[in-house]
Design a protein around this motif. Structure first.
Motif, mmCIF file in Angstrom:
data_model
loop_
_atom_site.group_PDB
_atom_site.id
_atom_site.type_symbol
_atom_site.label_atom_id
_atom_site.label_comp_id
_atom_site.label_asym_id
_atom_site.label_seq_id
_atom_site.Cartn_x
_atom_site.Cartn_y
_atom_site.Cartn_z
ATOM 1 N N SER A 40 -24.459 45.293 -26.937
ATOM 2 C CA SER A 40 -23.087 44.806 -27.081
ATOM 3 C C SER A 40 -22.297 45.687 -28.042
ATOM 4 O O SER A 40 -21.133 46.028 -27.790
ATOM 5 C CB SER A 40 -23.095 43.358 -27.580
ATOM 6 O OG SER A 40 -21.780 42.890 -27.796
ATOM 7 N N SER B 73 -18.471 45.445 -26.186
ATOM 8 C CA SER B 73 -18.084 44.331 -25.325
ATOM 9 C C SER B 73 -19.131 43.232 -25.417
ATOM 10 O O SER B 73 -20.322 43.509 -25.596
ATOM 11 C CB SER B 73 -17.954 44.803 -23.872
ATOM 12 O OG SER B 73 -17.743 43.706 -23.004
ATOM 13 N N SER B 74 -18.671 41.978 -25.298
ATOM 14 C CA SER B 74 -19.623 40.870 -25.263
ATOM 15 C C SER B 74 -20.287 40.758 -23.895
ATOM 16 O O SER B 74 -21.285 40.051 -23.740
ATOM 17 C CB SER B 74 -18.913 39.555 -25.598
ATOM 18 O OG SER B 74 -17.888 39.287 -24.654
ATOM 19 N N LYS B 75 -19.729 41.460 -22.912
ATOM 20 C CA LYS B 75 -20.343 41.512 -21.584
ATOM 21 C C LYS B 75 -21.169 42.785 -21.499
ATOM 22 O O LYS B 75 -20.635 43.891 -21.423
ATOM 23 C CB LYS B 75 -19.283 41.494 -20.481
ATOM 24 C CG LYS B 75 -19.874 41.457 -19.077
ATOM 25 C CD LYS B 75 -18.788 41.329 -18.010
ATOM 26 C CE LYS B 75 -19.392 41.222 -16.618
ATOM 27 N NZ LYS B 75 -18.353 41.047 -15.572
ATOM 28 N N LYS C 257 -23.370 45.344 -19.729
ATOM 29 C CA LYS C 257 -23.763 45.847 -18.410
ATOM 30 C C LYS C 257 -25.198 46.358 -18.496
ATOM 31 O O LYS C 257 -25.525 47.169 -19.359
ATOM 32 C CB LYS C 257 -22.825 46.970 -17.965
ATOM 33 C CG LYS C 257 -21.402 46.504 -17.695
ATOM 34 C CD LYS C 257 -20.525 47.656 -17.216
ATOM 35 C CE LYS C 257 -19.109 47.177 -16.938
ATOM 36 N NZ LYS C 257 -18.230 48.295 -16.478
ATOM 37 N N ARG D 258 -29.123 30.384 -21.339
ATOM 38 C CA ARG D 258 -27.927 29.945 -20.609
ATOM 39 C C ARG D 258 -27.728 28.440 -20.746
ATOM 40 O O ARG D 258 -26.599 27.973 -20.945
ATOM 41 C CB ARG D 258 -28.032 30.332 -19.132
ATOM 42 C CG ARG D 258 -26.814 29.899 -18.308
ATOM 43 C CD ARG D 258 -26.774 30.578 -16.948
ATOM 44 N NE ARG D 258 -27.964 30.308 -16.159
ATOM 45 C CZ ARG D 258 -28.213 30.894 -14.982
ATOM 46 N NH1 ARG D 258 -27.355 31.786 -14.481
ATOM 47 N NH2 ARG D 258 -29.310 30.608 -14.320
ATOM 48 N N VAL E 276 -25.661 32.478 -23.325
ATOM 49 C CA VAL E 276 -25.391 33.599 -22.423
ATOM 50 C C VAL E 276 -24.965 33.089 -21.052
ATOM 51 O O VAL E 276 -25.223 31.937 -20.688
ATOM 52 C CB VAL E 276 -26.633 34.517 -22.225
ATOM 53 C CG1 VAL E 276 -27.107 35.111 -23.534
ATOM 54 C CG2 VAL E 276 -27.749 33.787 -21.508
ATOM 55 N N GLU E 277 -24.312 33.973 -20.321
ATOM 56 C CA GLU E 277 -24.126 33.841 -18.883
ATOM 57 C C GLU E 277 -24.581 35.163 -18.292
ATOM 58 O O GLU E 277 -24.425 36.217 -18.925
ATOM 59 C CB GLU E 277 -22.665 33.568 -18.521
ATOM 60 C CG GLU E 277 -22.184 32.174 -18.863
ATOM 61 C CD GLU E 277 -22.857 31.094 -18.024
ATOM 62 O OE1 GLU E 277 -23.380 31.437 -16.936
ATOM 63 O OE2 GLU E 277 -22.872 29.928 -18.458
ATOM 64 N N PHE E 278 -25.153 35.138 -17.108
ATOM 65 C CA PHE E 278 -25.638 36.403 -16.555
ATOM 66 C C PHE E 278 -25.613 36.394 -15.038
ATOM 67 O O PHE E 278 -25.593 35.342 -14.390
ATOM 68 C CB PHE E 278 -27.057 36.709 -17.059
ATOM 69 C CG PHE E 278 -28.094 35.679 -16.710
ATOM 70 C CD1 PHE E 278 -28.778 35.733 -15.501
ATOM 71 C CD2 PHE E 278 -28.402 34.652 -17.594
ATOM 72 C CE1 PHE E 278 -29.741 34.789 -15.182
ATOM 73 C CE2 PHE E 278 -29.363 33.702 -17.289
ATOM 74 C CZ PHE E 278 -30.033 33.771 -16.073
ATOM 75 N N SER F 76 -25.154 42.080 -15.230
ATOM 76 C CA SER F 76 -24.691 41.984 -16.613
ATOM 77 C C SER F 76 -25.156 40.685 -17.263
ATOM 78 O O SER F 76 -25.553 39.733 -16.580
ATOM 79 C CB SER F 76 -23.161 42.062 -16.671
ATOM 80 O OG SER F 76 -22.591 40.934 -16.028
ATOM 81 N N THR G 113 -23.537 38.204 -20.375
ATOM 82 C CA THR G 113 -22.403 37.972 -21.264
ATOM 83 C C THR G 113 -22.827 37.089 -22.427
ATOM 84 O O THR G 113 -23.413 36.017 -22.228
ATOM 85 C CB THR G 113 -21.240 37.300 -20.511
ATOM 86 O OG1 THR G 113 -20.847 38.140 -19.415
ATOM 87 C CG2 THR G 113 -20.045 37.099 -21.435
ATOM 88 N N LYS H 131 -22.317 34.520 -25.371
ATOM 89 C CA LYS H 131 -21.457 33.414 -25.770
ATOM 90 C C LYS H 131 -21.775 33.031 -27.214
ATOM 91 O O LYS H 131 -22.788 33.451 -27.773
ATOM 92 C CB LYS H 131 -21.683 32.209 -24.846
ATOM 93 C CG LYS H 131 -21.471 32.502 -23.362
ATOM 94 C CD LYS H 131 -20.011 32.760 -23.047
ATOM 95 C CE LYS H 131 -19.776 32.902 -21.561
ATOM 96 N NZ LYS H 131 -18.357 33.149 -21.227
#
Length: 222
Positions: free
Chosen positions: A165, A170-172, A174, A201, A206-208, A212, A214, A216
Motif C-alpha cells: 500500500s 493507495s489503499s487499493k 494491485k 473481510r 479488507v475487500e478483495f 486487488s 483494498t 479498510k
C-alpha cells in the motif's frame, strides 16, 4: 541435439550473451544433454549435495518443505526457462535445504561447476549475469524467510499489504502475483490464505477480488 538445446538456452537471459553456435559447441564438448525427471519424483532431496546448476527446459519444479505440523508446503515453483542451484553449488555448505519435486514430466539440463567456470572464464558478460542472478535469488530467499518464520499468517498478510500500500500509494493494492504465489511467499497452503482473507473481510478490514485487495479501517494498518 546440441543446437536445439542451445537455441532454448539463449532465450534465458543468463545465457543470452552467447551465440547459438558457440554454446552448441561447448555443450557438445562437455557432453551435456537434458535429463528427464518423471512426474511425481524428486529431482533432489533435502540434504543432498548440490553438484549442478539445474536449468528447467520443460515441465515444472516445486521446492517443498514439511512444516512442524507435518503439512507439505510448496515454497516456490519454477517454470521454463528458469534455473536453481547456482547459489548453492559453489558454497562450502552446498546442501539442498529442501526437496525439489517434479509434479509433471520435466526436462532438466544439469550444468556442473567445470562447465559454469569455463563459461565465466570465456565471457565476462556471463560472469556478471551469473553474479546478478545469484544476488537476486539471495534477496528473494531473504524475503521468503522473513515471511515464513516466527509470524502468524495474519501478521504476514498485514506486513505485506501495508508495504505494498505504501509502495503503490493507495489503499487499493494491485496484486503483482497470483494468490497461489502469495501463499507460497507466506509459506502456507492457498486454502489457508483464502480462509484468512475471508476472515479479514468478515471483520471489515479488507475487500478483495482476483486482481486487488483494498484495505479498510486504515488505522489498523499503520
Amino acid at each position: 541435439m546440441y543446437s536445439s538445446i542451445a537455441s532454448t538456452l539463449i532465450q534465458y537471459p543468463l545465457f543470452s550473451c552467447f551465440e547459438k553456435e558457440y554454446l552448441s559447441d561447448v555443450l557438445e564438448r562437455f557432453s551435456i544433454y537434458p535429463n528427464l525427471c518423471r512426474k511425481s519424483t524428486f529431482l533432489h532431496s533435502e540434504g543432498d549435495p548440490c553438484k549442478f546448476m539445474d536449468v528447467l527446459l520443460t515441465g515444472e519444479l516445486e521446492i517443498q518443505k514439511i512444516d512442524e505440523n507435518g503439512n507439505l508446503l510448496t515454497i516456490a515453483s519454477f517454470f521454463p526457462i528458469s534455473s536453481l542451484g547456482e547459489n548453492l553449488m559453489f558454497g562450502d555448505s552446498n546442501i539442498y535445504p529442501m526437496n525439489a519435486f517434479c509434479p509433471v514430466d520435466s526436462e532438466v539440463l544439469q550444468l556442473d561447476r567445470d562447465f559454469i567456470l569455463f563459461l565465466c572464464s570465456e565471457n565476462q558478460d556471463f560472469l556478471l549475469a551469473l553474479l546478478k542472478d545469484i544476488s537476486g535469488k539471495a534477496l528473494i530467499l531473504t524475503d521468503k524467510i522473513k515471511m515464513i518464520s516466527h509470524k502468524s499468517l495474519r501478521e504476514k498478510i498485514f506486513e505485506y499489504l501495508a508495504r505494498e500500500s505504501t509502495a503503490q500509494k493507495s489503499s487499493k493494492v494491485k496484486l503483482r502475483t497470483s494468490k497461489k504465489d502469495l501463499a507460497q511467499l507466506f509459506g502456507v497452503q492457498r486454502t489457508s490464505l483464502s480462509r484468512e482473507l475471508a476472515k479479514l473481510r468478515s471483520e471489515g478490514l479488507v475487500e478483495f477480488d482476483a486482481e486487488s485487495i483494498t484495505l479498510k479501517k486504515l488505522e489498523n494498518w499503520t
